[in-house]
Design a protein around this motif. Sequence first.
Motif, PDB file in Angstrom:
ATOM      1  N   LYS A 141      -9.388  81.941  15.285  1.00 38.64           N
ATOM      2  CA  LYS A 141     -10.750  81.576  14.909  1.00 38.64           C
ATOM      3  C   LYS A 141     -10.981  81.791  13.421  1.00 38.64           C
ATOM      4  CE  LYS A 141     -15.592  82.693  15.896  1.00 38.64           C
ATOM      5  NZ  LYS A 141     -16.520  83.532  16.700  1.00 38.64           N
ATOM      6  N   LYS A 142     -10.458  82.889  12.882  1.00 37.07           N
ATOM      7  CA  LYS A 142     -10.636  83.193  11.451  1.00 37.07           C
ATOM      8  C   LYS A 142      -9.961  82.145  10.579  1.00 37.07           C
ATOM      9  CE  LYS A 142     -10.223  87.073   8.210  1.00 37.07           C
ATOM     10  NZ  LYS A 142     -11.673  87.313   8.137  1.00 37.07           N
ATOM     11  N   GLU A 143      -8.769  81.716  10.962  1.00 36.41           N
ATOM     12  CA  GLU A 143      -8.035  80.714  10.181  1.00 36.41           C
ATOM     13  C   GLU A 143      -8.743  79.363  10.232  1.00 36.41           C
ATOM     14  OE1 GLU A 143      -3.664  82.762  10.955  1.00 36.41           O
ATOM     15  OE2 GLU A 143      -4.482  81.263  12.332  1.00 36.41           O
ATOM     16  N   VAL A 144      -9.253  78.991  11.394  1.00 39.35           N
ATOM     17  CA  VAL A 144      -9.997  77.739  11.518  1.00 39.35           C
ATOM     18  C   VAL A 144     -11.243  77.778  10.645  1.00 39.35           C
ATOM     19  CG1 VAL A 144     -11.349  76.308  13.100  1.00 39.35           C
ATOM     20  CG2 VAL A 144      -9.131  77.205  13.823  1.00 39.35           C
ATOM     21  N   GLU A 145     -11.949  78.892  10.661  1.00 42.32           N
ATOM     22  CA  GLU A 145     -13.146  79.026   9.833  1.00 42.32           C
ATOM     23  C   GLU A 145     -12.803  78.887   8.351  1.00 42.32           C
ATOM     24  OE1 GLU A 145     -14.617  82.814  11.024  1.00 42.32           O
ATOM     25  OE2 GLU A 145     -15.710  82.030  12.770  1.00 42.32           O
ATOM     26  N   THR A 146     -11.676  79.475   7.933  1.00 44.88           N
ATOM     27  CA  THR A 146     -11.267  79.368   6.529  1.00 44.88           C
ATOM     28  C   THR A 146     -10.943  77.928   6.174  1.00 44.88           C
ATOM     29  OG1 THR A 146     -10.379  81.616   6.579  1.00 44.88           O
ATOM     30  CG2 THR A 146      -9.653  80.194   4.782  1.00 44.88           C
ATOM     31  N   LEU A 147     -10.234  77.228   7.055  1.00 47.49           N
ATOM     32  CA  LEU A 147      -9.915  75.817   6.807  1.00 47.49           C
ATOM     33  C   LEU A 147     -11.175  74.982   6.625  1.00 47.49           C
ATOM     34  CD1 LEU A 147      -6.963  74.957   9.229  1.00 47.49           C
ATOM     35  CD2 LEU A 147      -6.944  74.794   6.740  1.00 47.49           C
ATOM     36  N   LEU A 148     -12.178  75.245   7.444  1.00 48.04           N
ATOM     37  CA  LEU A 148     -13.406  74.461   7.391  1.00 48.04           C
ATOM     38  C   LEU A 148     -14.202  74.700   6.114  1.00 48.04           C
ATOM     39  CD1 LEU A 148     -14.603  74.782  11.106  1.00 48.04           C
ATOM     40  CD2 LEU A 148     -13.764  72.718   9.957  1.00 48.04           C
TER      41      LEU A 148
END
Length: 243
Positions: A141-148
């Motif tokens: 979830k943290k990595e997806v949030e950073t990508l966004l």
Amino acid sequence: MLSLNLEKLILPNNEIHFYYADINDFISKVGVMQERLTSDEKLRAGQFKFQTDQNRFIIARWLLRSLLSNYLELDFGEMILKYGEFGKPFFNTNQNIKFNLSHSGDMIVFGFVKNFNIGVDVEMFKSNFNVMDIALKFFSKKEVETLLTLPEYKREVAFYRCWTRKEAIIKADGSGMSFPLNTFSVTIDSDDKAELIEMSNGDLNKEKWRLFSIKLSVDYLAAVAVEGNIGHISSKALTLLEL
């Protein structure tokens, strides 16, 4: 006679040696390389359906044996490689050298270190998929949030930073894909800062791990993960010396 264009290799206790090779630089000698492999390795090479995959396996195994024989001062035939439960190769002696290899496209990479588990991964950049579709399935979830939070033109390289670092970690751990990629998080917004930053299941101790990203060309990105406090990594392209 073929050999790598390298002097005697000495691996300090606190250093990682990283090597990379373009298959096209070795393909003309693949027949000679195959003759130096073990009967088991020749059999494994022959099981590949496509000649390209056979050639890649032969070159990668010859390069690995050449590097190991240099480090350990052993002949090709004296080195018996074994495999872990999830296919990770290791050297079945009391030697303290650890290694790992990876390939993508025309690139093969190798990592060597003493005493610590090591994993390497290399990926060729591709644009025939949606970055966020894959990230939502496999990343934390943290990595997806950073990508966004990143502009779209920066997401592709950030995706590959994430993928290679996570793959390197699970290869070093030796668990293969049985270790879910979404159970831990790595930094993805810089080539210079590579860290394991979060674990959801407690199976990884982030204080023990060191990560490195290596940009090999405009088309390839690699990562190295080591389960130990290693502060220095050296990188070198492999070339042939024909005697």
